[in-house]
Design an enzyme around this catalytic site. Structure first.
Site, PDB file in Angstrom:
ATOM      1  N   HIS A   1      19.942  70.063  55.123  1.00 40.82           N
ATOM      2  CA  HIS A   1      21.320  70.686  55.732  1.00 40.82           C
ATOM      3  C   HIS A   1      20.717  71.392  56.838  1.00 40.82           C
ATOM      4  O   HIS A   1      19.721  71.790  56.993  1.00 40.82           O
ATOM      5  CB  HIS A   1      21.696  71.773  54.788  1.00 40.82           C
ATOM      6  CG  HIS A   1      23.183  71.920  54.993  1.00 40.82           C
ATOM      7  ND1 HIS A   1      23.628  73.131  56.092  1.00 40.82           N
ATOM      8  CD2 HIS A   1      24.425  71.323  54.707  1.00 40.82           C
ATOM      9  CE1 HIS A   1      25.015  72.934  56.316  1.00 40.82           C
ATOM     10  NE2 HIS A   1      25.352  72.155  55.312  1.00 40.82           N
TER      11      HIS A   1
ATOM     12  N   ASP B   1      27.009  67.173  48.785  1.00 47.19           N
ATOM     13  CA  ASP B   1      27.106  66.058  48.549  1.00 47.19           C
ATOM     14  C   ASP B   1      26.497  65.285  47.589  1.00 47.19           C
ATOM     15  O   ASP B   1      26.771  64.166  47.064  1.00 47.19           O
ATOM     16  CB  ASP B   1      27.146  65.307  49.834  1.00 47.19           C
ATOM     17  CG  ASP B   1      28.239  65.733  50.708  1.00 47.19           C
ATOM     18  OD1 ASP B   1      29.460  65.920  50.411  1.00 47.19           O
ATOM     19  OD2 ASP B   1      28.182  65.656  52.201  1.00 47.19           O
TER      20      ASP B   1
HETATM   21  N1  CMC Z   1      15.778  62.491  54.086  1.00 41.26           N
HETATM   22  C1  CMC Z   1      14.487  62.382  54.637  1.00 41.26           C
HETATM   23  N2  CMC Z   1      14.139  63.120  55.832  1.00 41.26           N
HETATM   24  C2  CMC Z   1      15.126  64.186  56.151  1.00 41.26           C
HETATM   25  C3  CMC Z   1      16.332  64.380  55.464  1.00 41.26           C
HETATM   26  C4  CMC Z   1      16.645  63.539  54.409  1.00 41.26           C
HETATM   27  N3  CMC Z   1      17.975  63.552  53.842  1.00 41.26           N
HETATM   28  N4  CMC Z   1      17.008  65.253  56.092  1.00 41.26           N
HETATM   29  C5  CMC Z   1      16.222  65.834  57.229  1.00 41.26           C
HETATM   30  N5  CMC Z   1      15.019  64.882  56.897  1.00 41.26           N
HETATM   31  C6  CMC Z   1      13.744  65.237  57.944  1.00 41.26           C
HETATM   32  C7  CMC Z   1      14.115  64.602  59.273  1.00 41.26           C
HETATM   33  O1  CMC Z   1      13.456  63.368  59.334  1.00 41.26           O
HETATM   34  C8  CMC Z   1      13.080  65.622  60.274  1.00 41.26           C
HETATM   35  O2  CMC Z   1      11.914  65.395  59.759  1.00 41.26           O
HETATM   36  P1  CMC Z   1      10.646  65.621  61.088  1.00 41.26           P
HETATM   37  O3  CMC Z   1      10.760  67.119  61.344  1.00 41.26           O
HETATM   38  O4  CMC Z   1       9.497  64.981  60.486  1.00 41.26           O
HETATM   39  O5  CMC Z   1      10.962  64.957  62.338  1.00 41.26           O
HETATM   40  C9  CMC Z   1      13.248  67.054  59.461  1.00 41.26           C
HETATM   41  O6  CMC Z   1      13.553  66.900  58.113  1.00 41.26           O
HETATM   42  C10 CMC Z   1      14.568  67.806  60.086  1.00 41.26           C
HETATM   43  O7  CMC Z   1      15.858  67.082  59.818  1.00 41.26           O
HETATM   44  P2  CMC Z   1      16.673  66.840  61.042  1.00 41.26           P
HETATM   45  O8  CMC Z   1      17.516  65.562  60.885  1.00 41.26           O
HETATM   46  O9  CMC Z   1      16.039  67.358  62.458  1.00 41.26           O
HETATM   47  O10 CMC Z   1      17.637  68.338  60.622  1.00 41.26           O
HETATM   48  P3  CMC Z   1      19.159  68.257  61.280  1.00 41.26           P
HETATM   49  O11 CMC Z   1      19.396  69.783  60.884  1.00 41.26           O
HETATM   50  O12 CMC Z   1      19.313  67.960  62.474  1.00 41.26           O
HETATM   51  O13 CMC Z   1      19.933  67.487  60.148  1.00 41.26           O
HETATM   52  C11 CMC Z   1      21.085  66.654  58.256  1.00 41.26           C
HETATM   53  C12 CMC Z   1      20.605  67.919  59.124  1.00 41.26           C
HETATM   54  C13 CMC Z   1      22.028  67.360  57.088  1.00 41.26           C
HETATM   55  C14 CMC Z   1      22.044  65.820  59.148  1.00 41.26           C
HETATM   56  C15 CMC Z   1      20.047  65.886  57.475  1.00 41.26           C
HETATM   57  O14 CMC Z   1      19.252  66.835  56.749  1.00 41.26           O
HETATM   58  C16 CMC Z   1      20.335  64.752  57.003  1.00 41.26           C
HETATM   59  O15 CMC Z   1      20.655  63.617  57.786  1.00 41.26           O
HETATM   60  N6  CMC Z   1      20.920  64.523  55.367  1.00 41.26           N
HETATM   61  C17 CMC Z   1      21.223  63.524  54.872  1.00 41.26           C
HETATM   62  C18 CMC Z   1      23.009  63.453  55.217  1.00 41.26           C
HETATM   63  C19 CMC Z   1      23.344  64.398  54.385  1.00 41.26           C
HETATM   64  O16 CMC Z   1      23.409  64.628  53.123  1.00 41.26           O
HETATM   65  N7  CMC Z   1      24.485  65.145  54.989  1.00 41.26           N
HETATM   66  C20 CMC Z   1      25.443  65.780  54.305  1.00 41.26           C
HETATM   67  C21 CMC Z   1      25.133  67.399  54.811  1.00 41.26           C
HETATM   68  S1  CMC Z   1      25.819  68.486  53.618  1.00 41.26           S
HETATM   69  C22 CMC Z   1      27.614  68.206  53.952  1.00 41.26           C
HETATM   70  C23 CMC Z   1      28.198  68.609  55.138  1.00 41.26           C
HETATM   71  O17 CMC Z   1      28.613  69.952  55.343  1.00 41.26           O
HETATM   72  O18 CMC Z   1      28.160  67.642  56.141  1.00 41.26           O
END
Ligand code: CMC
Length: 457
Positions: A335, A392
């Site tokens: 998140h 989720d």
């Molecule tokens: N599986 C594998 N790796 C992950 C995941 C995941 N679900 N989420 C984040 N990472 C890794 C990402 O690859 C990155 O690694 P590195 O630092 O080595 O490059 C690190 O963790 C930080 O992730 P980020 O994508 O830069 O973080 P963000 O804050 O931009 O993204 C997020 C947050 C929710 C989009 C992401 O965690 C994600 O894609 N999760 C899966 C989708 C999901 O479940 N979304 C629902 C969110 S809750 C409902 C809502 O309110 O939307």
């Protein structure tokens, strides 16, 4: 530095420090942050929120210095001051108007929470009755709208339909397009939207099945009425199961607001151009649909099913999620703001066990979800990145148990988030916030002259 926004070509040094001590006091406004650019110091006010959150107010940064800030994905950027939802991602805290989410999820009704978000306080009995009455009054949609539904492809995703239909409401209520109309008319638009969205959502589902639409029954409560429109058939009697309506009530409350997330920011920014509320919410629905946001709840169930059908080798999928050359992510994990745990996920995980038990449902993907969580939470990749199950991860298992089809999961999220979107839109309008318009750092070609087609190589 000039006051006309001409950016300096070179920055010798940029440092930032707060002048006074960093504790939260009522005199917090006296704190200042100093930015040193090209050897010159500039002071900016430090703002402190009611829960002690700090921000450097850089509203005058460009005027004073010629610089802008750059923050991809707005990870550190506050776009507004808001009195609606407080969230502390490090501590796993979520409050709506000061009330902990745990208490609201256990004790309140969804419309009570909607009232709270919209008007700032919990309603008394009279206020709630009146509010519920206003919502009931508007639950029908114009019969002409049926014709729109008939022309979507039969396999159209219900989120695409919902976004289109909510936008279409603006064409049925053209007065909603006047940004300066009286408060009473604004409220009527709000009631209409809260009342009609469940009707539109249920019609999109019935349309998908090829079943006749069920009209709202206004003696039913909001959640019960939605279940009726989804699951009743003209051919037989339908009784709402209280376990189902209570589970849905909880899920809607848990989704009702989440401060400046992607879809809410979309609603605020679309609304900031003084476009009408229906269109702003329609844009919010589109933003929510994405798999990184609300669309993740559908992705989670599909992912769990895939793991199951693939033989249930959970470690294999955890390894795939860690592999940077593999596009697979663990949906329902991670998140942007929660870096400890998502308090909503905790409540949902417990509710999931309770609902499945009460309904006598044994869903094998629940076991897979639990094993996946256990393995991931011991894995250094997830631990070091502070990736925990989010709202989720378990919600889809409850939706499934109560009969909601997978493609409707994100629609359920949208129904829940609706009062939050409206409250945030209303706050933005009431505060007369300016049009949202970020800046950029241009990295394209510098000025060059047009070359005639015949002279181009
Ligand atoms: N599986 C594998 N790796 C992950 C995941 C995941 N679900 N989420 C984040 N990472 C890794 C990402 O690859 C990155 O690694 P590195 O630092 O080595 O490059 C690190 O963790 C930080 O992730 P980020 O994508 O830069 O973080 P963000 O804050 O931009 O993204 C997020 C947050 C929710 C989009 C992401 O965690 C994600 O894609 N999760 C899966 C989708 C999901 O479940 N979304 C629902 C969110 S809750 C409902 C809502 O309110 O939307």
């Amino acid at each position: 530095m000039n006051g006309h926004g001409t950016a300096p070509r070179t920055a010798l040094r940029v440092t930032l420090r707060t002048l006074s001590d960093d504790t939260f006091t009522s005199t917090a406004m006296s704190e200042k942050a100093t930015i040193i650019l090209d050897g010159k110091s500039y002071e900016f006010p430090v703002i402190t929120g009611s829960e002690g959150e700090k921000a450097i107010d850089i509203s005058k940064l460009r005027d004073d210095t010629g610089y802008i800030t750059l923050d991809f994905g707005y990870k550190n950027t506050g776009a507004t001051k808001s009195a609606i939802t407080f969230l502390d991602g490090e501590e796993g805290i979520l409050h709506y108007r000061g009330y902990p989410i745990e208490q609201l999820a256990e004790k309140a009704s969804f419309l009570e929470v909607a009232y709270l978000l919209l008007f700032g306080d919990l309603p008394n009995k009279k206020q709630l009755d009146e509010f519920e009455g206003n919502i009931r009054y508007h639950s029908l949609v114009h019969e002409d709208m049926k014709r729109f539904f008939e022309h979507f492809p039969s396999n159209a995703h219900p989120m695409g339909i919902l976004s289109a239909m909510v936008n279409s409401l603006s064409t049925f209520y053209p007065k909603s397009q006047d940004p300066h109309r009286p408060q009473a008319l604004v409220l009527r638009t709000i009631y209409r939207l809260i009342a009609k969205m469940p009707t539109l959502a249920a019609i999109s589902y019935k349309n998908n099945l090829g079943h006749p639409y069920m009209y709202p029954v206004n003696k039913l409560g909001y959640v019960e009425n939605f279940l009726h429109m989804m699951f009743a058939l003209p051919t037989e009697e339908y009784k709402v199961d209280p376990v189902v309506s209570s589970a849905l009530n909880t899920l809607l409350i848990l989704h009702a607001d989440h401060e400046q997330n992607c879809s809410t920011s979309t609603v605020r920014i679309v609304g900031s151009s003084q476009s009408n509320l229906y269109s702003a919410v329609s844009a919010g629905i589109a933003a929510l649909w994405g798999p990184l946001h609300g669309g993740a709840n559908q992705e989670v169930i599909e992912m769990l099913e895939t793991i199951r059908n693939d033989g249930g080798d959970i470690q294999k999928w955890v390894d795939k999620a860690k592999d940077k050359n593999d596009p697979f992510r663990l949906f329902g994990f991670g998140h942007r703001v929660y870096k400890n745990f998502d308090p909503r996920a905790r409540i949902i995980k417990k509710a999931c066990d309770d609902v499945l038990k009460k309904m006598g449902v044994n869903d094998p993907v629940l076991d897979i979800a639990k094993q996946l969580e256990e393995i991931a939470l011991k894995d250094d990749y997830f631990v070091s990145r502070k990736l925990y199950p989010n709202v989720d991860f378990y919600s889809g298992i409850i939706y499934r148990a109560i009969g909601i089809p997978t493609r409707m999961f994100t629609v359920m999220f949208a129904l829940g988030r609706l009062p939050g979107w409206i409250a945030q839109w209303k706050e933005m309008v009431d505060n007369k916030e300016p049009i949202g318009r970020p800046r950029q750092i241009y990295t394209g070609a510098t000025k060059r002259d047009y070359v005639a087609l015949k002279d181009r190589s």
